[in-house]
Structure formats: C-alpha cells, structure tokens
Enzyme design. Structure first.
Site, PDB file in Angstrom:
ATOM      1  N   HIS A 452      -5.995  -8.288  -1.878  1.00 50.40           N
ATOM      2  CA  HIS A 452      -6.465  -9.073  -0.726  1.00 50.40           C
ATOM      3  C   HIS A 452      -5.951 -10.517  -0.814  1.00 50.40           C
ATOM      4  O   HIS A 452      -6.631 -11.443  -0.364  1.00 50.40           O
ATOM      5  CB  HIS A 452      -7.992  -9.075  -0.658  1.00 50.40           C
ATOM      6  CG  HIS A 452      -8.584  -7.776  -0.183  1.00 50.40           C
ATOM      7  ND1 HIS A 452      -9.905  -7.643   0.185  1.00 50.40           N
ATOM      8  CD2 HIS A 452      -8.035  -6.559   0.017  1.00 50.40           C
ATOM      9  CE1 HIS A 452     -10.143  -6.379   0.561  1.00 50.40           C
ATOM     10  NE2 HIS A 452      -9.034  -5.710   0.463  1.00 50.40           N
TER      11      HIS A 452
HETATM   12  C1  LIG Z   1      -4.778  -0.321  -2.172  1.00 53.35           C
HETATM   13  C2  LIG Z   1      -5.102  -1.290  -1.087  1.00 53.35           C
HETATM   14  C3  LIG Z   1      -6.150  -1.035  -0.208  1.00 53.35           C
HETATM   15  C4  LIG Z   1      -6.446  -1.939   0.810  1.00 53.35           C
HETATM   16  N1  LIG Z   1      -7.417  -1.626   1.710  1.00 53.35           N
HETATM   17  C5  LIG Z   1      -7.642  -2.433   2.762  1.00 53.35           C
HETATM   18  C6  LIG Z   1      -8.547  -2.062   3.777  1.00 53.35           C
HETATM   19  O1  LIG Z   1      -9.170  -0.998   3.729  1.00 53.35           O
HETATM   20  N2  LIG Z   1      -8.703  -2.919   4.818  1.00 53.35           N
HETATM   21  C7  LIG Z   1      -8.024  -4.097   4.910  1.00 53.35           C
HETATM   22  O2  LIG Z   1      -8.227  -4.833   5.865  1.00 53.35           O
HETATM   23  N3  LIG Z   1      -7.177  -4.484   3.944  1.00 53.35           N
HETATM   24  C8  LIG Z   1      -6.948  -3.671   2.884  1.00 53.35           C
HETATM   25  N4  LIG Z   1      -6.029  -4.030   1.944  1.00 53.35           N
HETATM   26  C9  LIG Z   1      -5.345  -5.330   2.079  1.00 53.35           C
HETATM   27  C10 LIG Z   1      -4.268  -5.264   3.172  1.00 53.35           C
HETATM   28  O3  LIG Z   1      -3.502  -4.094   2.990  1.00 53.35           O
HETATM   29  C11 LIG Z   1      -3.402  -6.521   3.110  1.00 53.35           C
HETATM   30  O4  LIG Z   1      -4.226  -7.645   3.273  1.00 53.35           O
HETATM   31  C12 LIG Z   1      -2.346  -6.524   4.218  1.00 53.35           C
HETATM   32  O5  LIG Z   1      -1.586  -5.347   4.179  1.00 53.35           O
HETATM   33  C13 LIG Z   1      -1.433  -7.730   4.090  1.00 53.35           C
HETATM   34  O6  LIG Z   1      -0.536  -7.702   5.180  1.00 53.35           O
HETATM   35  P1  LIG Z   1       0.746  -8.647   5.189  1.00 53.35           P
HETATM   36  O7  LIG Z   1       1.431  -8.435   6.485  1.00 53.35           O
HETATM   37  O8  LIG Z   1       0.324 -10.010   4.818  1.00 53.35           O
HETATM   38  O9  LIG Z   1       1.655  -8.174   3.958  1.00 53.35           O
HETATM   39  P2  LIG Z   1       2.126  -6.763   3.397  1.00 53.35           P
HETATM   40  O10 LIG Z   1       1.355  -5.629   3.934  1.00 53.35           O
HETATM   41  O11 LIG Z   1       2.169  -6.931   1.911  1.00 53.35           O
HETATM   42  O12 LIG Z   1       3.617  -6.661   3.958  1.00 53.35           O
HETATM   43  C14 LIG Z   1       4.659  -7.457   3.465  1.00 53.35           C
HETATM   44  C15 LIG Z   1       5.927  -6.625   3.429  1.00 53.35           C
HETATM   45  O13 LIG Z   1       7.021  -7.468   3.081  1.00 53.35           O
HETATM   46  C16 LIG Z   1       7.860  -6.776   2.160  1.00 53.35           C
HETATM   47  N5  LIG Z   1       8.587  -7.794   1.388  1.00 53.35           N
HETATM   48  C17 LIG Z   1       8.087  -8.634   0.455  1.00 53.35           C
HETATM   49  N6  LIG Z   1       9.042  -9.458   0.006  1.00 53.35           N
HETATM   50  C18 LIG Z   1      10.172  -9.141   0.671  1.00 53.35           C
HETATM   51  C19 LIG Z   1      11.503  -9.646   0.641  1.00 53.35           C
HETATM   52  N7  LIG Z   1      11.842 -10.668  -0.161  1.00 53.35           N
HETATM   53  N8  LIG Z   1      12.439  -9.058   1.420  1.00 53.35           N
HETATM   54  C20 LIG Z   1      12.115  -8.002   2.254  1.00 53.35           C
HETATM   55  N9  LIG Z   1      10.855  -7.497   2.305  1.00 53.35           N
HETATM   56  C21 LIG Z   1       9.899  -8.076   1.551  1.00 53.35           C
HETATM   57  C22 LIG Z   1       6.896  -5.958   1.337  1.00 53.35           C
HETATM   58  O14 LIG Z   1       7.542  -4.865   0.686  1.00 53.35           O
HETATM   59  C23 LIG Z   1       5.893  -5.513   2.404  1.00 53.35           C
HETATM   60  O15 LIG Z   1       6.294  -4.309   2.999  1.00 53.35           O
HETATM   61  C24 LIG Z   1      -5.708  -3.147   0.922  1.00 53.35           C
HETATM   62  C25 LIG Z   1      -4.668  -3.420   0.033  1.00 53.35           C
HETATM   63  C26 LIG Z   1      -4.345  -2.501  -0.952  1.00 53.35           C
HETATM   64  C27 LIG Z   1      -3.201  -2.789  -1.892  1.00 53.35           C
END
Ligand SMILES: Cc1cc2nc3c(=O)[nH]c(=O)nc-3n(C[C@H](O)[C@H](O)[C@H](O)COP(=O)(O)OP(=O)(O)OC[C@H]3O[C@@H](n4cnc5c(N)ncnc54)[C@H](O)[C@@H]3O)c2cc1C
Ligand code: SF4
Length: 517
Positions: A452
């Site tokens: 998170h």
């Molecule tokens: C096991 C688990 C269970 C969870 N359960 C919940 C839940 O039930 N409800 C909820 O609200 N939240 C949950 N979360 C948290 C939620 O998934 C995250 O807060 C959310 O996905 C974050 O979204 P984001 O867009 O910030 O980043 P991310 O989802 O992390 O997406 C970022 C993307 O960028 C890519 N990336 C990173 N660096 C680079 C780079 N240099 N070049 C190219 N690509 C790159 C990554 O591979 C990733 O695909 C959970 C998390 C986990 C790990």
C-alpha cells in the site's frame, strides 16, 4: 525512432491505465510502457508454489531497506501488465469526506500533513466512473462512515460465506456495523466473461478465469480497442529533459537488452509510489526548485497487521472465497474517545493464505503448525492510517544499478509511535470480535510489505510543500504528470486503489481538455 506519440505513460497500473483510457478516448495517440508482461491465465495462476513460492512474476529490479542495526533487505515486487491490480484483493473503497481535511480535523496529531488541494466532492464523480469501469459489486448505505454517493453499485456481492458470517454475527452482537466489502469482481457476468467461482486463491494471485476485474481484463483492453499501444517487457530507465520539458523516455527491452528512446509530447509517470520517485530522481528532477526536494518524501504504506483467530473446528467447511466483511466503526477512533487520538482506520476480512505458503513464510516449527491449523483460522486485516513524515523517503543509490542500468531505490521508513498505537487499537478491537466469535486463540501479526505504498510525490497548491500541482503536474515541468499512488498527501484508512483510479480519471480529463486535439 519517432512514432509521434502524444502521450507516453510509464506503467499500466491503476494510474497509468485510467489516464490512458481517458486520453485515447479523446483521440490522443497513446503509448503505455510496462516492464512486466501479460500474465498467463493457465493452471499456474492459482498454483501457490508458482505464484507465492517460486515467484513466477518476480521483478528483476529490487528496492532496498536498511535492516537495523546493520545490512539491507531487498524486496522484489511482482510485475505484470495491469500492475498490482492483477495480484490484488479487489477491495474497492472510497476515502471518507474528512480524509481530505486531516490537518484541519486533527491539527495536533497531524502537523506534517497538508490538506488535500481538492475535496471529496471533486473526486466523487470520478469514483462513480472508476467503480463502473472496474465493475465494483457492493451494497450502499451500510458502511457507517461511507461518503455520499450519487449512484448505487452495478451489482451485488454474494451472501457471506461461513467465516464472514461468523465475524458479522459477533460484530453485530458487540453493537458494531459490519458490511460487505465492495469488490471489483465479476460475480454476475453480464459481458460474456466467466463469472467468479469463489475460489480460495484470489488475493495475491492472478485470476485464472479473468473474473477478477483487474486492469488487464477491463480497462487496458478498452484502451487498446480505442487505439492505445501497450509495449510490455520494457523498462523506462530515465526521462530525457530538454530545457523545462520532457522530450521522451529512455527504454530497455527486457528480452533483447536493446536500448532505445521514445519521444513524446506529454509524459505521465505511473510506475507506482516507489519506482516513480526513483525514476524522477534518476532523471534529475530532485534538483528542480523548490518542489524537487519533495520527490520521494513522505512515503506512507499503512501500518497494517492481521489478527488471526484460531477456532476449535473448521471455519470454512465449504472452502469458498471469504474476503467479504468490513468494519469502519473505528475509522476516526473510538466512540468513547479512548486513545490514541487521530484517525485509526478499518478492519476487514482477509482470505486465509494456502497452507503451503503459511508453512514457507512461518519457517519451522511455527509455519508447520500454522499450515496444519489453517482450516481452523479466520483472518482480520487491520489497516491503520499512517501519518506523513518527510524522513520516510525513497532515495537512489547512483553507485549501484539493477540489470537494466537503473539505480537501485533505497527506502527509509519508520512508523511513528502514533501509527503503531492506531494499529494496536485496531488489533484490540479485531481480537475482541474474534473472541466473541468463539476464537480460542488470537495472534497478532504485523504486515511488513510495501503493497500500500503511497505519497512519494504529493500534490498540493504550494511548490514549497509538494512536488505536484493540484492536477498532478510536476511543478516547473509543464508536460510531466505523476499519476499513481505517489500523489496522495495522506494515506487514508482504506485500501488505496479506487482513489488512485478516480484521481487518474480526473487528471485524464484535465489532460484531454488541455492537450486534446
Ligand atoms: C497483494 C496485494 C493486494 C492488494 N490488495 C488491494 C485491495 O484489495 N484493494 C486496494 O485498493 N489495493 C490493494 N492493493 C494495493 C494496490 O494494488 C496498489 O495501491 C495499486 O495497485 C497501486 O497502483 P499504481 O497505479 O500506483 O501502481 P502499480 O499498480 O504498482 O502500477 C505501476 C506499474 O508500473 C510498472 N513499472 C514500474 N516501474 C517501471 C519502469 N521503470 N518502466 C516501465 N514500467 C514500470 C510496474 O510493473 C507496474 O505494472 C494490493 C496490493 C498488493 C500487492
Ligand atoms: S475468487 Fe473469483 S475473482 Fe478471485 S481468483 Fe477466484 S474466481 Fe477469480
């Protein structure tokens, strides 16, 4: 190589996918670059050994935390097209209205907080849209701290299974108000996809049949159908700046090792709270004055833990999905004013992990005992809101690089005493519920992950106190936006994904208004 992208988006998680969809629907030429690949929807998706122990989707690029008193611990996140949504638990909550005014509400407890530059009312229509796009199933009107909503949910989750019913009855008997977790899961299948079969391998796993409404089966296919391109297995190692603008991104193809440059008119960084901060620092944006100093600062990750109840008989004889129940009665503290002061957070049901994983995680002999008693357990997840502290931060180690030549992020994070007290208070209430439900033993287990992680590029009105402006544009670099978990100035006490998605739709609309054709 010039393909003339209007918009290059780094990362395909909640932030990146939602911005891309908004932009492509307005006719912009959009490229999403993602370091992970599409997951396999085969038997391996629900295989605990493949996913949790052998780590099929483990990234090759770690981040490090100091191990006190000496040494370092390396974390290797999973990576895939769709980001963490592929592995997540699908709990889809809105922040509460007062979460946007934390400093105003708790001035003595939250001195380092900044109030949000927007209020709940500005985000509410985008929460509606995010819930629609993610097919969230829920029941409105039961959550006692629920913010106002203009619409209902598109569908209703299934009735409580035995473990959730047990917790609901105990909580109700204690005068609390349990309600079903809103879940981004396809329970009714109105669009020809297979509906959920309520298995036991949901949270932490990809869904083999695509019934979890992760981004790879919902928003990204819609963006691709609208004309977006997803370039997977490609790492962005640096943003190239020319003057005060991003000219494009420097990339490495994971499969061939080829290095190349993608030029763009506009860049959205959405790589997740820790990688986005690291990428900005590696690109020199920490030196932009005065907001660059905030890049990487105020990392939050929730102060979470699990209360495990062990019962005298099997708790889930039907062996079905049971991450179903939530309580927000203690979201802003205890009704009697019992401490600690300030926001606490929520309690929610959590799926008991597979026995083989409990055995592996717990080591010998605790893990073996845990694995043998797993079918008598009920898990309650306590999510305590942690407060921002500039000392909690992401840095980069320019002297050490990952396999693609990008500097390795170093993460420094310590909870405040109040964060731990809030978690302890939630533990106590969770244990009370489980005792009432008949648990013979109750065990507390802190969660030490960064699943998170939020807050490393917070948005705000003042460049002296935040990295991004209220539209998540990097102050001083007009064609750069950061639109993922990084923007949050406070962590709230609910799971973050729906807020990240809603904000990305809000920013997407702004980008289209300003940059659309
Ligand atoms: C096991 C688990 C269970 C969870 N359960 C919940 C839940 O039930 N409800 C909820 O609200 N939240 C949950 N979360 C948290 C939620 O998934 C995250 O807060 C959310 O996905 C974050 O979204 P984001 O867009 O910030 O980043 P991310 O989802 O992390 O997406 C970022 C993307 O960028 C890519 N990336 C990173 N660096 C680079 C780079 N240099 N070049 C190219 N690509 C790159 C990554 O591979 C990733 O695909 C959970 C998390 C986990 C790990
Ligand atoms: S519980 Fe449903 S959505 Fe989750 S993995 Fe199983 S089938 Fe997929």
């Amino acid at each position: 190589m010039t393909r003339g992208w209007d918009l290059v988006v780094v990362g395909t998680g909640f932030g990146g996918s939602m911005v891309a969809l908004a932009a492509v629907r307005a006719g912009l030429r959009v490229l999403l670059i993602e370091r992970g690949r599409w997951v396999d929807r085969d038997d391996s998706a629900w295989d605990p050994r493949a996913i949790l122990i052998d780590r099929k989707y483990r990234s090759a690029s770690p981040f490090e935390t100091p191990s006190y008193p000496f040494g370092r611990t390396r974390f290797y996140p999973d990576e895939a097209v769709g980001g963490k949504s592929v592995f997540y638990g699908a709990a889809s909550f809105r922040l509460r209205e007062a979460d946007f005014r934390l400093r105003e509400r708790f001035p003595d407890v939250c001195p380092e907080s900044v109030d949000w530059p927007i209020g709940y009312a500005e985000l509410a229509p985008f929460y509606d849209e995010a819930e629609r796009l993610l097919g969230v199933a829920g029941v409105p009107g039961l959550d006692p701290t629920e913010p106002p909503r203009a619409t209902g949910y598109a569908s209703t989750p299934p009735p409580f299974s035995a473990p959730a019913r047990r917790v609901a009855d105990a909580a109700t008997a204690l005068g609390l108000h349990p309600f079903p977790i809103p879940l981004a899961i396809n329970f009714t299948s109105t669009d020809g996809r297979r509906p959920c079969v309520q298995c036991l391998t949901c949270d932490l796993f990809p869904c083999k049949i695509g019934a979890k409404n992760d981004l790879a089966v919902t928003v990204l296919p819609a963006a691709i159908a609208g004309g977006a391109t997803v370039m997977h297995s490609t790492v962005v190692v640096r943003l190239r700046l020319e003057g005060k603008r991003v000219a494009g991104v420097e990339c490495v193809d994971v499969t061939t090792g080829e290095r190349f440059f993608e030029p763009c008119r506009l860049c959205v960084v959405a790589a997740g709270a820790i990688p986005s901060a690291a990428l900005l620092l590696a690109s020199g944006l920490g030196a932009v004055e005065p907001n660059g100093a905030w890049v990487g600062r105020c990392l939050m990750r929730h102060c979470s833990g699990i209360v495990i109840g062990i019962f005298g008989s099997r708790t889930n004889p039907e062996r079905v999905f049971h991450k179903q129940i939530a309580l927000t009665d203690f979201y802003f503290g205890h009704a009697t004013g019992r401490g600690p002061a300030g926001p606490w957070g929520m309690i929610q049901g959590l799926q008991v992990p597979p026995p083989e994983y409990i055995a592996e995680e717990g080591g010998f002999p605790l893990g073996s005992v845990g694995a043998r008693t797993a079918d008598r357990m009920v898990f309650l997840l306590c999510i305590a809101q942690d407060l921002p502290d500039p000392a909690n931060r992401v840095e980069i180690d320019a002297g050490r690089a990952d396999p693609y030549g990008a500097p390795i992020p170093r993460v420094f994070h310590r909870y405040t005493r109040r964060d731990r007290l809030a978690r302890s208070a939630l533990y106590r209430e969770g244990a009370r519920i489980l005792r009432r439900a008949g648990a013979l033993i109750r065990v507390r287990k802190p969660i030490n992950t960064f699943s998170h992680a939020v807050g490393t590029c917070r948005f705000g009105h003042d460049p002296a106190k935040s990295a991004l402006d209220p539209w998540c544009r990097f102050f001083g670099v007009p064609n750069l936006f950061v639109v993922d978990a990084s923007f949050l100035p406070s962590s709230g006490g609910v799971n973050p994904s729906l807020t990240i998605a809603a904000n990305a739709l809000r920013v997407g609309r702004h980008i289209v208004a300003e940059w659309g054709r």
